[in-house]
Design a protein around this motif. Structure first.
Motif, PDB file in Angstrom:
ATOM      1  N   VAL A  48       1.547   3.482   7.881  1.00  0.00           N
ATOM      2  CA  VAL A  48       1.356   3.414   6.435  1.00  0.00           C
ATOM      3  C   VAL A  48       2.461   2.554   5.839  1.00  0.00           C
ATOM      4  O   VAL A  48       3.520   2.381   6.426  1.00  0.00           O
ATOM      5  CB  VAL A  48       1.347   4.811   5.764  1.00  0.00           C
ATOM      6  N   ALA A  49       2.202   2.014   4.640  1.00  0.00           N
ATOM      7  CA  ALA A  49       3.197   1.203   3.943  1.00  0.00           C
ATOM      8  C   ALA A  49       3.289   1.653   2.497  1.00  0.00           C
ATOM      9  O   ALA A  49       2.289   2.032   1.887  1.00  0.00           O
ATOM     10  CB  ALA A  49       2.828  -0.275   4.008  1.00  0.00           C
ATOM     11  N   ALA A  50       4.508   1.620   1.944  1.00  0.00           N
ATOM     12  CA  ALA A  50       4.749   1.942   0.538  1.00  0.00           C
ATOM     13  C   ALA A  50       5.644   0.860  -0.050  1.00  0.00           C
ATOM     14  O   ALA A  50       6.684   0.532   0.514  1.00  0.00           O
ATOM     15  CB  ALA A  50       5.416   3.308   0.417  1.00  0.00           C
ATOM     16  N   ALA A  51       5.217   0.300  -1.174  1.00  0.00           N
ATOM     17  CA  ALA A  51       5.978  -0.766  -1.819  1.00  0.00           C
ATOM     18  C   ALA A  51       6.840  -0.208  -2.934  1.00  0.00           C
ATOM     19  O   ALA A  51       6.371   0.563  -3.771  1.00  0.00           O
ATOM     20  CB  ALA A  51       5.030  -1.822  -2.380  1.00  0.00           C
ATOM     21  N   ASN A  52       8.113  -0.582  -2.935  1.00  0.00           N
ATOM     22  CA  ASN A  52       9.038  -0.266  -4.028  1.00  0.00           C
ATOM     23  C   ASN A  52       9.042   1.209  -4.429  1.00  0.00           C
ATOM     24  O   ASN A  52       9.050   1.549  -5.605  1.00  0.00           O
ATOM     25  CB  ASN A  52       8.716  -1.146  -5.244  1.00  0.00           C
ATOM     26  N   GLY A  54       6.693   3.365  -4.138  1.00  0.00           N
ATOM     27  CA  GLY A  54       5.380   3.860  -4.555  1.00  0.00           C
ATOM     28  C   GLY A  54       4.726   4.687  -3.470  1.00  0.00           C
ATOM     29  O   GLY A  54       5.315   4.967  -2.425  1.00  0.00           O
ATOM     30  N   PRO A  55       3.473   5.076  -3.723  1.00  0.00           N
ATOM     31  CA  PRO A  55       2.768   5.898  -2.739  1.00  0.00           C
ATOM     32  C   PRO A  55       2.433   5.095  -1.483  1.00  0.00           C
ATOM     33  O   PRO A  55       2.217   3.877  -1.545  1.00  0.00           O
ATOM     34  CB  PRO A  55       1.495   6.307  -3.478  1.00  0.00           C
ATOM     35  N   ALA A  56       2.362   5.787  -0.374  1.00  0.00           N
ATOM     36  CA  ALA A  56       2.033   5.138   0.891  1.00  0.00           C
ATOM     37  C   ALA A  56       0.523   5.040   1.047  1.00  0.00           C
ATOM     38  O   ALA A  56      -0.218   5.913   0.594  1.00  0.00           O
ATOM     39  CB  ALA A  56       2.625   5.939   2.050  1.00  0.00           C
ATOM     40  N   SER A  57       0.085   3.955   1.670  1.00  0.00           N
ATOM     41  CA  SER A  57      -1.332   3.808   1.987  1.00  0.00           C
ATOM     42  C   SER A  57      -1.455   3.277   3.404  1.00  0.00           C
ATOM     43  O   SER A  57      -0.566   2.569   3.895  1.00  0.00           O
ATOM     44  CB  SER A  57      -2.024   2.883   0.989  1.00  0.00           C
ATOM     45  N   ALA A  58      -2.548   3.623   4.053  1.00  0.00           N
ATOM     46  CA  ALA A  58      -2.757   3.222   5.440  1.00  0.00           C
ATOM     47  C   ALA A  58      -2.864   1.708   5.537  1.00  0.00           C
ATOM     48  O   ALA A  58      -3.426   1.047   4.669  1.00  0.00           O
ATOM     49  CB  ALA A  58      -4.010   3.884   5.986  1.00  0.00           C
ATOM     50  N   THR A  72      11.160  -4.115  -1.972  1.00  0.00           N
ATOM     51  CA  THR A  72      11.357  -3.372  -0.731  1.00  0.00           C
ATOM     52  C   THR A  72      10.086  -2.648  -0.329  1.00  0.00           C
ATOM     53  O   THR A  72       9.531  -1.880  -1.116  1.00  0.00           O
ATOM     54  CB  THR A  72      12.504  -2.364  -0.889  1.00  0.00           C
ATOM     55  N   ASN A  73       9.647  -2.887   0.880  1.00  0.00           N
ATOM     56  CA  ASN A  73       8.466  -2.245   1.445  1.00  0.00           C
ATOM     57  C   ASN A  73       8.921  -1.332   2.570  1.00  0.00           C
ATOM     58  O   ASN A  73       9.714  -1.736   3.420  1.00  0.00           O
ATOM     59  CB  ASN A  73       7.512  -3.296   2.003  1.00  0.00           C
ATOM     60  N   LEU A  74       8.437  -0.108   2.569  1.00  0.00           N
ATOM     61  CA  LEU A  74       8.794   0.847   3.613  1.00  0.00           C
ATOM     62  C   LEU A  74       7.557   1.102   4.457  1.00  0.00           C
ATOM     63  O   LEU A  74       6.556   1.633   3.967  1.00  0.00           O
ATOM     64  CB  LEU A  74       9.313   2.152   3.017  1.00  0.00           C
ATOM     65  N   ILE A  75       7.629   0.689   5.703  1.00  0.00           N
ATOM     66  CA  ILE A  75       6.536   0.900   6.648  1.00  0.00           C
ATOM     67  C   ILE A  75       6.927   2.072   7.536  1.00  0.00           C
ATOM     68  O   ILE A  75       8.032   2.111   8.075  1.00  0.00           O
ATOM     69  CB  ILE A  75       6.279  -0.363   7.478  1.00  0.00           C
ATOM     70  N   THR A  76       6.022   3.038   7.653  1.00  0.00           N
ATOM     71  CA  THR A  76       6.276   4.206   8.485  1.00  0.00           C
ATOM     72  C   THR A  76       5.278   4.224   9.633  1.00  0.00           C
ATOM     73  O   THR A  76       4.063   4.202   9.413  1.00  0.00           O
ATOM     74  CB  THR A  76       6.164   5.507   7.677  1.00  0.00           C
ATOM     75  N   VAL A  77       5.805   4.246  10.833  1.00  0.00           N
ATOM     76  CA  VAL A  77       4.990   4.350  12.046  1.00  0.00           C
ATOM     77  C   VAL A  77       5.190   5.767  12.565  1.00  0.00           C
ATOM     78  O   VAL A  77       6.314   6.155  12.892  1.00  0.00           O
ATOM     79  CB  VAL A  77       5.434   3.317  13.107  1.00  0.00           C
ATOM     80  N   THR A  78       4.104   6.530  12.603  1.00  0.00           N
ATOM     81  CA  THR A  78       4.190   7.904  13.084  1.00  0.00           C
ATOM     82  C   THR A  78       3.498   8.009  14.437  1.00  0.00           C
ATOM     83  O   THR A  78       2.321   7.668  14.568  1.00  0.00           O
ATOM     84  CB  THR A  78       3.544   8.889  12.094  1.00  0.00           C
ATOM     85  N   VAL A  79       4.258   8.474  15.411  1.00  0.00           N
ATOM     86  CA  VAL A  79       3.718   8.711  16.750  1.00  0.00           C
ATOM     87  C   VAL A  79       3.520  10.221  16.870  1.00  0.00           C
ATOM     88  O   VAL A  79       4.458  10.991  16.668  1.00  0.00           O
ATOM     89  CB  VAL A  79       4.681   8.206  17.847  1.00  0.00           C
ATOM     90  N   THR A  80       2.287  10.601  17.172  1.00  0.00           N
ATOM     91  CA  THR A  80       1.979  12.017  17.329  1.00  0.00           C
ATOM     92  C   THR A  80       1.696  12.283  18.801  1.00  0.00           C
ATOM     93  O   THR A  80       0.787  11.678  19.385  1.00  0.00           O
ATOM     94  CB  THR A  80       0.777  12.430  16.462  1.00  0.00           C
TER      95      THR A  80
END
Length: 108
Positions: A48-52, A54-58, A72-80
């Motif tokens: 998922v990514a969230a800009a500045n 904001g809310p995250a979207s896939a 600033t963009n925050l990319i979250t990679v979740t390994v399950t």
């Protein structure tokens, strides 16, 4: 950095490190490709990514492409893991503003 350029992770990836950044990407870079692979068969990955702040979207899949907003963009990679235990890795990707019109942008 052109739109198809590679922005390496800082620091280099290590499974025990969960927070990363990249260098400032140019305004022409509207999206980034995220390449993530599982180390253990049966694990799954979500991005998922969230800009500045904001809310995250896939991010789009096949391949995983995340849009980049200016700032600033925050990319979250979740390994399950197969047992359901998640582990999140974050990547801060800063995107430069546009250069704007010559002379500072205000006329009149």
């Amino acid at each position: 950095m052109p739109p198809d350029a590679v922005a390496p992770l800082v620091p280099l990836f290590a499974g025990t490190t969960q927070a990363y950044t990249t260098v400032l990407v140019s305004n022409a870079t509207a999206a980034t490709l995220v390449t993530a692979t599982v180390a253990v068969a049966g694990d799954t990955i979500g991005v998922v990514a969230a800009a500045n702040g904001g809310p995250a979207s896939a991010c789009a899949t096949a391949p995983v492409t995340c849009p980049l907003a200016v700032g600033t963009n925050l990319i979250t990679v979740t390994v399950t893991a197969a047992d359901g235990a998640p582990r999140a890795y974050t990547i801060g990707v800063p995107r430069a503003p546009s250069a704007g019109p010559p002379g500072g942008g205000v006329s009149g």
